[in-house]
Design a protein around this motif. Sequence first.
Motif, PDB file in Angstrom:
ATOM      1  N   PHE A 171       1.600  -0.916   2.527  1.00 27.69           N
ATOM      2  CA  PHE A 171       2.867  -0.844   1.807  1.00 27.69           C
ATOM      3  C   PHE A 171       3.311   0.603   1.697  1.00 27.69           C
ATOM      4  N   GLN A 172       4.454   0.897   2.242  1.00 25.08           N
ATOM      5  CA  GLN A 172       5.047   2.235   2.241  1.00 25.08           C
ATOM      6  C   GLN A 172       4.120   3.272   2.851  1.00 25.08           C
ATOM      7  N   ASN A 173       3.477   2.895   3.941  1.00 23.54           N
ATOM      8  CA  ASN A 173       2.615   3.830   4.663  1.00 23.54           C
ATOM      9  C   ASN A 173       3.333   4.481   5.833  1.00 23.54           C
ATOM     10  N   GLY A 174       4.505   3.989   6.171  1.00 18.59           N
ATOM     11  CA  GLY A 174       5.227   4.510   7.326  1.00 18.59           C
ATOM     12  C   GLY A 174       6.230   5.576   6.937  1.00 18.59           C
ATOM     13  N   SER A 175       7.266   5.686   7.725  1.00 16.58           N
ATOM     14  CA  SER A 175       8.275   6.711   7.481  1.00 16.58           C
ATOM     15  C   SER A 175       9.258   6.304   6.392  1.00 16.58           C
ATOM     16  N   LEU A 176       9.387   4.989   6.132  1.00 17.57           N
ATOM     17  CA  LEU A 176      10.285   4.531   5.074  1.00 17.57           C
ATOM     18  C   LEU A 176       9.523   4.372   3.775  1.00 17.57           C
ATOM     19  N   VAL A 177      10.093   4.879   2.698  1.00 16.47           N
ATOM     20  CA  VAL A 177       9.469   4.762   1.388  1.00 16.47           C
ATOM     21  C   VAL A 177      10.534   4.290   0.413  1.00 16.47           C
ATOM     22  N   GLY A 178      10.216   3.250  -0.340  1.00 10.65           N
ATOM     23  CA  GLY A 178      11.159   2.704  -1.318  1.00 10.65           C
ATOM     24  C   GLY A 178      11.128   3.480  -2.618  1.00 10.65           C
ATOM     25  N   GLY A 179      11.604   2.849  -3.682  1.00 11.91           N
ATOM     26  CA  GLY A 179      11.763   3.532  -4.962  1.00 11.91           C
ATOM     27  C   GLY A 179      10.497   3.742  -5.742  1.00 11.91           C
ATOM     28  N   GLY A 180       9.476   2.970  -5.528  1.00  5.91           N
ATOM     29  CA  GLY A 180       8.252   3.094  -6.297  1.00  5.91           C
ATOM     30  C   GLY A 180       7.039   2.880  -5.423  1.00  5.91           C
ATOM     31  N   ARG A 181       5.884   2.943  -6.008  1.00  8.23           N
ATOM     32  CA  ARG A 181       4.633   2.764  -5.276  1.00  8.23           C
ATOM     33  C   ARG A 181       3.829   1.639  -5.901  1.00  8.23           C
ATOM     34  N   LEU A 182       3.011   0.992  -5.096  1.00 11.99           N
ATOM     35  CA  LEU A 182       2.076  -0.011  -5.586  1.00 11.99           C
ATOM     36  C   LEU A 182       0.667   0.538  -5.438  1.00 11.99           C
ATOM     37  N   ASP A 183      -0.185   0.207  -6.383  1.00 10.62           N
ATOM     38  CA  ASP A 183      -1.576   0.647  -6.363  1.00 10.62           C
ATOM     39  C   ASP A 183      -2.381  -0.342  -5.529  1.00 10.62           C
ATOM     40  N   PRO A 184      -2.926   0.077  -4.385  1.00 10.45           N
ATOM     41  CA  PRO A 184      -3.670  -0.852  -3.519  1.00 10.45           C
ATOM     42  C   PRO A 184      -4.973  -1.359  -4.140  1.00 10.45           C
ATOM     43  N   ARG A 185      -5.391  -0.777  -5.270  1.00 10.55           N
ATOM     44  CA  ARG A 185      -6.620  -1.219  -5.935  1.00 10.55           C
ATOM     45  C   ARG A 185      -6.386  -2.316  -6.970  1.00 10.55           C
ATOM     46  N   LYS A 186      -5.108  -2.597  -7.265  1.00 16.57           N
ATOM     47  CA  LYS A 186      -4.778  -3.608  -8.275  1.00 16.57           C
ATOM     48  C   LYS A 186      -4.045  -4.781  -7.622  1.00 16.57           C
ATOM     49  N   PRO A 187      -4.351  -6.020  -8.041  1.00 19.54           N
ATOM     50  CA  PRO A 187      -3.635  -7.164  -7.475  1.00 19.54           C
ATOM     51  C   PRO A 187      -2.163  -7.140  -7.866  1.00 19.54           C
ATOM     52  N   LEU A 188      -1.336  -7.800  -7.069  1.00 16.75           N
ATOM     53  CA  LEU A 188       0.106  -7.834  -7.337  1.00 16.75           C
ATOM     54  C   LEU A 188       0.417  -8.395  -8.717  1.00 16.75           C
ATOM     55  N   SER A 189      -0.400  -9.334  -9.188  1.00 13.45           N
ATOM     56  CA  SER A 189      -0.148  -9.967 -10.487  1.00 13.45           C
ATOM     57  C   SER A 189      -0.274  -8.985 -11.649  1.00 13.45           C
ATOM     58  N   GLU A 190      -0.913  -7.847 -11.442  1.00  7.75           N
ATOM     59  CA  GLU A 190      -1.087  -6.852 -12.507  1.00  7.75           C
ATOM     60  C   GLU A 190      -0.140  -5.674 -12.388  1.00  7.75           C
ATOM     61  N   GLN A 191       0.726  -5.673 -11.385  1.00  4.90           N
ATOM     62  CA  GLN A 191       1.602  -4.520 -11.167  1.00  4.90           C
ATOM     63  C   GLN A 191       3.021  -4.871 -11.607  1.00  4.90           C
ATOM     64  N   GLU A 192       3.347  -4.442 -12.807  1.00  3.59           N
ATOM     65  CA  GLU A 192       4.658  -4.727 -13.366  1.00  3.59           C
ATOM     66  C   GLU A 192       5.600  -3.603 -13.023  1.00  3.59           C
TER      67      GLU A 192
END
Length: 136
Positions: free
Chosen positions: A115-136
């Motif tokens: 997620f957002q490892n390429g040349s395009l980066v969106g508005g925020g970042r996600l923590d790859p160590r936390k499941p999606l259900s915990e990322q508000e």
Amino acid sequence: MKRPIFIYYQLDRFYQNHRRYATSFNIAQLSDPKEEANADIKDCKPEAYAAKGIPVVPCGLVAWSLFNDTYSFARRPRRAGGIGGVEALRVIKSGISWRSERERLFGKHVYPKNFQNGSLVGGGRLDPRKPLSEQE
């Protein structure tokens, strides 16, 4: 006012109901880790694959528009004569998403990948160590 105090705000010129935006995600990929590689993510374009064709989790424009809103609140303490400093108020940023989405839509075992490892980066970042259900 007594605690808790809930803050609601409105965004202008943020067109998340546009058809292309609203259909750019894959629900199977969000809820089940077994579907990450198997999910048909063609609807996620242009944010479906990272470099070398590796699938992005979560894919699509909806995920890519993570919102990076920043705000703070303060109050002036009540003191005789109106003289005094400003007290910063703590803003709690957990428990702000819909419980139904945390429990049913976003899998407890689905983690962001590529997620957002390429040349395009969106508005925020996600923590790859936390499941999606915990990322508000």
